[in-house]
Design a protein around this motif. Sequence first.
Motif, PDB file in Angstrom:
ATOM      1  N   LYS A   1      -3.110 -16.370 -13.638  1.00 58.81           N
ATOM      2  CA  LYS A   1      -2.316 -17.414 -14.293  1.00 58.81           C
ATOM      3  C   LYS A   1      -0.857 -16.983 -14.362  1.00 58.81           C
ATOM      4  N   PRO A   2       0.048 -17.935 -14.687  1.00 57.71           N
ATOM      5  CA  PRO A   2       1.467 -17.586 -14.818  1.00 57.71           C
ATOM      6  C   PRO A   2       1.664 -16.391 -15.743  1.00 57.71           C
ATOM      7  N   GLY A   3       2.474 -15.424 -15.306  1.00 55.73           N
ATOM      8  CA  GLY A   3       2.723 -14.214 -16.070  1.00 55.73           C
ATOM      9  C   GLY A   3       1.777 -13.082 -15.744  1.00 55.73           C
ATOM     10  N   ASP A   4       0.655 -13.366 -15.053  1.00 61.63           N
ATOM     11  CA  ASP A   4      -0.307 -12.318 -14.689  1.00 61.63           C
ATOM     12  C   ASP A   4       0.201 -11.498 -13.512  1.00 61.63           C
ATOM     13  N   ILE A   5      -0.400 -10.313 -13.385  1.00 59.28           N
ATOM     14  CA  ILE A   5      -0.107  -9.439 -12.245  1.00 59.28           C
ATOM     15  C   ILE A   5      -1.173  -9.651 -11.173  1.00 59.28           C
ATOM     16  N   VAL A   6      -0.730  -9.817  -9.952  1.00 56.30           N
ATOM     17  CA  VAL A   6      -1.649  -9.932  -8.809  1.00 56.30           C
ATOM     18  C   VAL A   6      -1.393  -8.748  -7.865  1.00 56.30           C
ATOM     19  N   THR A   7      -2.418  -8.411  -7.087  1.00 53.19           N
ATOM     20  CA  THR A   7      -2.340  -7.253  -6.191  1.00 53.19           C
ATOM     21  C   THR A   7      -2.510  -7.694  -4.750  1.00 53.19           C
ATOM     22  N   LEU A   8      -1.573  -7.289  -3.934  1.00 47.69           N
ATOM     23  CA  LEU A   8      -1.689  -7.482  -2.485  1.00 47.69           C
ATOM     24  C   LEU A   8      -2.416  -6.271  -1.924  1.00 47.69           C
ATOM     25  N   LYS A   9      -3.616  -6.484  -1.396  1.00 46.82           N
ATOM     26  CA  LYS A   9      -4.421  -5.402  -0.825  1.00 46.82           C
ATOM     27  C   LYS A   9      -4.475  -5.551   0.688  1.00 46.82           C
ATOM     28  N   ILE A  10      -4.220  -4.455   1.381  1.00 53.52           N
ATOM     29  CA  ILE A  10      -4.311  -4.419   2.842  1.00 53.52           C
ATOM     30  C   ILE A  10      -5.258  -3.287   3.201  1.00 53.52           C
ATOM     31  N   ALA A  11      -6.477  -3.647   3.579  1.00 46.52           N
ATOM     32  CA  ALA A  11      -7.514  -2.654   3.922  1.00 46.52           C
ATOM     33  C   ALA A  11      -7.583  -2.517   5.435  1.00 46.52           C
ATOM     34  N   ILE A  12      -7.222  -1.350   5.940  1.00 52.98           N
ATOM     35  CA  ILE A  12      -7.301  -1.042   7.375  1.00 52.98           C
ATOM     36  C   ILE A  12      -8.543  -0.194   7.592  1.00 52.98           C
ATOM     37  N   ARG A  13      -9.459  -0.693   8.380  1.00 52.21           N
ATOM     38  CA  ARG A  13     -10.709   0.021   8.629  1.00 52.21           C
ATOM     39  C   ARG A  13     -10.778   0.450  10.083  1.00 52.21           C
ATOM     40  N   THR A  14     -11.278   1.659  10.320  1.00 49.69           N
ATOM     41  CA  THR A  14     -11.479   2.175  11.670  1.00 49.69           C
ATOM     42  C   THR A  14     -12.901   2.681  11.785  1.00 49.69           C
ATOM     43  N   SER A  15     -13.317   2.987  13.005  1.00 48.98           N
ATOM     44  CA  SER A  15     -14.621   3.622  13.210  1.00 48.98           C
ATOM     45  C   SER A  15     -14.556   5.058  12.693  1.00 48.98           C
ATOM     46  N   SER A  16     -15.703   5.689  12.578  1.00 46.41           N
ATOM     47  CA  SER A  16     -15.768   7.020  11.976  1.00 46.41           C
ATOM     48  C   SER A  16     -14.999   8.073  12.767  1.00 46.41           C
ATOM     49  N   ASP A  17     -14.836   7.862  14.086  1.00 46.76           N
ATOM     50  CA  ASP A  17     -14.141   8.853  14.902  1.00 46.76           C
ATOM     51  C   ASP A  17     -12.699   8.449  15.200  1.00 46.76           C
ATOM     52  N   ALA A  18     -12.167   7.480  14.441  1.00 41.60           N
ATOM     53  CA  ALA A  18     -10.801   7.014  14.669  1.00 41.60           C
ATOM     54  C   ALA A  18      -9.988   7.170  13.388  1.00 41.60           C
ATOM     55  N   TYR A  19      -8.690   6.880  13.468  1.00 44.56           N
ATOM     56  CA  TYR A  19      -7.812   7.053  12.316  1.00 44.56           C
ATOM     57  C   TYR A  19      -6.613   6.128  12.448  1.00 44.56           C
ATOM     58  N   THR A  20      -5.902   5.960  11.327  1.00 42.32           N
ATOM     59  CA  THR A  20      -4.621   5.264  11.315  1.00 42.32           C
ATOM     60  C   THR A  20      -3.603   6.156  10.621  1.00 42.32           C
ATOM     61  N   TYR A  21      -2.323   5.818  10.726  1.00 44.79           N
ATOM     62  CA  TYR A  21      -1.258   6.691  10.216  1.00 44.79           C
ATOM     63  C   TYR A  21      -0.797   6.249   8.831  1.00 44.79           C
ATOM     64  N   SER A  22      -0.139   7.194   8.133  1.00 49.57           N
ATOM     65  CA  SER A  22       0.447   6.907   6.827  1.00 49.57           C
ATOM     66  C   SER A  22       1.791   6.200   7.005  1.00 49.57           C
ATOM     67  N   MET A  23       2.521   6.036   5.901  1.00 48.93           N
ATOM     68  CA  MET A  23       3.858   5.432   5.937  1.00 48.93           C
ATOM     69  C   MET A  23       4.956   6.490   5.914  1.00 48.93           C
ATOM     70  N   ASP A  24       4.623   7.708   6.292  1.00 46.60           N
ATOM     71  CA  ASP A  24       5.599   8.798   6.302  1.00 46.60           C
ATOM     72  C   ASP A  24       6.840   8.392   7.101  1.00 46.60           C
ATOM     73  N   PRO A  25       8.023   8.276   6.461  1.00 42.61           N
ATOM     74  CA  PRO A  25       9.211   7.784   7.176  1.00 42.61           C
ATOM     75  C   PRO A  25       9.709   8.733   8.260  1.00 42.61           C
ATOM     76  N   SER A  26       9.246   9.984   8.285  1.00 40.34           N
ATOM     77  CA  SER A  26       9.709  10.911   9.322  1.00 40.34           C
ATOM     78  C   SER A  26       8.999  10.701  10.651  1.00 40.34           C
ATOM     79  N   PHE A  27       7.936   9.888  10.618  1.00 43.30           N
ATOM     80  CA  PHE A  27       7.173   9.633  11.839  1.00 43.30           C
ATOM     81  C   PHE A  27       7.411   8.205  12.291  1.00 43.30           C
ATOM     82  N   ALA A  28       7.897   8.063  13.519  1.00 44.07           N
ATOM     83  CA  ALA A  28       8.257   6.729  14.000  1.00 44.07           C
ATOM     84  C   ALA A  28       7.042   5.846  14.247  1.00 44.07           C
ATOM     85  N   GLY A  29       5.854   6.420  14.459  1.00 46.43           N
ATOM     86  CA  GLY A  29       4.657   5.629  14.695  1.00 46.43           C
ATOM     87  C   GLY A  29       3.898   5.300  13.423  1.00 46.43           C
TER      88      GLY A  29
END
Length: 800
Positions: free
Chosen positions: A75-103
């Motif tokens: 409702k108005p005044g409430d806090i809402v959460t934007l969730k982004i769930a990235i899922r990979t297979s067990s032998d795969a991975y995704t990267y963090s948001m580390d700004p030192s890494f361009a990828g």
Amino acid sequence: MPIPFPAQPSLSRRDGLRALTVLLMVASLAAGKPLPAQEPAPKTKLNLELLLPGAPQVQKQEAGAKLTLEPADAKPGDIVTLKIAIRTSSDAYTYSMDPSFAGRTRIEVKSLTALTAVDQNFSADHKPKSEVDPLLDQRVEKFPGGVTWTRQFRIAENAQPADVRVTGTLRYQICDASSCRPFNEKFDLTLTPEAEQPVFSQQFAPKVKVRGEVQPGPSEWNLSLSPATAKPGDKVRVKVTAKLKTGFHTFAIDHDRSNVGLPTVIDVQTLTGLKPLGKGFVADREVEIHKYEGKPQRIHHDEVSWSREFEVTPDASKSGYGVAGLLSFQVCDADTCRQSRFNFELGTVDRKAAESAGVVLPSPSDGSSTSEADSRFESIQYREPGADEASTSLSMYLLYAFLGGLILNVMPCVLPVIAIKVLSFVQQAGESRGRILLLNVSYSGGVLVVFLVLATLAAFAGMAWGGLFQHAGFIIAMAALVFVMALSLLGVFELPVPGMVGSVGAAQREGLSGAFLTGIFATLLATPCSGPFLGTTLGWSVQQPPAVIYGVWIVMALGMASPYLVFGLFPGAVKLLPKPGNWMVRFKQFAGFVLLGTTVYLISILGHEYVLPTLILLLGLGLGVWMVGNLYHLGSPPALRWKVRALALVLTGGIAGFGYQLHEGGEELPWEPFSTDALAAALDDGRPVLVDFTADWCPNCKLVERISLNRKETREFVSRHNVKALKADYTGLSDEITEWLERFDSTSIPITAVFSPSRPTEPLLIRDVYTQSTLLEVLETAASEARSNVRTAGLDRIIR
């Protein structure tokens, strides 16, 4: 100025011997004629600007991102959460948001409606794994298995929940040990879940008929147009969802039908009050790449949805909006495939305009949000001229089965074996009545055994008549057997089966084991053929209980064996044939040529990728049996005979193994047509480029493609290092390709050129026939130069 080229990589002595061995193995391939020389055309220097490469494509990966804005009842005044769930297979991975890494993963919020940010940045639900990437020579942070990013926002006090909206972009990579795939997605989220919005929807669940009983099929299809309350200027989405039973799959919309299997087609045939956006329907999950008979198939398991956005046009305020079209698809498991098509109508469609344009629409709905599928063809009661199933009894189908089996004896598939049986009948002229009956009973036993096996496959595995010939391995085995029998009939060697007709000696008596194997051989050859009575009887039988299936197929076996049983019971019929003599030798040799013709036919029904390996297999078999039949005789010492046999086995196995490797390691590269513009564009993108100068009339070109280019290891390298593969097809003597060959000072092909983005005017050349190891060394050189250039330019330019 001519474009300078570096020295061509030299072949080592070992590579030269490999190439020479390859040429000897396939000596049947003639060298291509040299191309006509022309005056060199003025050479233009490429003006190429280096950009860094993107990530290579992943072949199989069930992964992706799911975005939500919750809770939906905020409702108005409430806090809402934007969730982004990235899922990979067990032998795969995704990267963090580390700004030192361009990828790194990047989430950018473009606009907020009725929201203000509470958190300044996105947070991960767990800590990443930090390690040094040897390829990038940099420490990176990875999330094996995936990660969920969250950021909180507050709804404005004077806002309505329906007004809440957040838009932005999500850019991330999913990687495994061999490759990475970049994702670049836009998102537009509201508090009202799509599932709770009013929608136009339609369902389609094809049914199947199993042994006369209608049952639910292996797939269910749901189509929706949402929301159903959109206004002019709003966006709506058409969504097609397939739910598949375990073990079944359907094909992607971009599947190549030439690779076996029909792609899913969502054909939008008419639009009312809507304007299409984007390039087409997009799947919500990654395509799986599987191999069938050596061909790549793009498929989906379990559940998959395709969607496309449309914009509501101003005229929708008067006429409403809707979409109609045709959905066609194919659902398969390991043994069978089922094809279906379905006319759909979602929302309000101008039916008069659609029907005048030839669009087939389903029956009008009752105006509710869910309409029934057009079920006119869900239950088919087919009719056959001259056949009345209601009045056809089991005994009549058994009669049809017997007649169908009898007719198989005169089908083209079985005629080669008939020639062999004629020889056996002539030889039986001097035999006792009891032995003649026993020989023909043995032959009939071989026929019966095969029919029992086929009945078992039909009753419990759903394999149809002729289903064995849908498998390349079986066809190759039959081609090899027929070829060896042909060589035996032609006198190349004596078939080492006691009592089997076809040995070198014309007086060889037929034996029981030989007669039994000949019956098996004849029945296997008969399976691709059909004839009168067979289609109706087999189609009816597979819908019956197993006991009936076995009964029908056994009677069919007796029908096929009946002429030989008659000869056994009435041996006087043999006297109708000519007496034994020299004509038998000539007839036997003629039968050998008939079997060679059968071999050609069997090879012709194979996929093109199996033809050369099969021919090499037959070459090895021919050499082996010739050695066994001619390099020693019955009086030779046992040691010599065993040496010849062992050498023949080694040579045959080596040649056959070489042919098998041509297929087993074969994997087509993602070729695209060559042009100077395509080459320049790929180099501009910072990608190494592999160019194959080839032609359909060039045997050595095809050899290079088989042994070096279109190989699994080469494809993996190309995918891992983001190499662009271009095919310069010189079949039609292209002027553009001629100019490039002149730049290489060449008048012949094959030539393979590998361009590095850091040295675009200095490609590495490999001429003529070469090994895969040579190619991989050259590709590694180009890829290393590209990586070096990447580090020099700075990693911050990756995925910009």
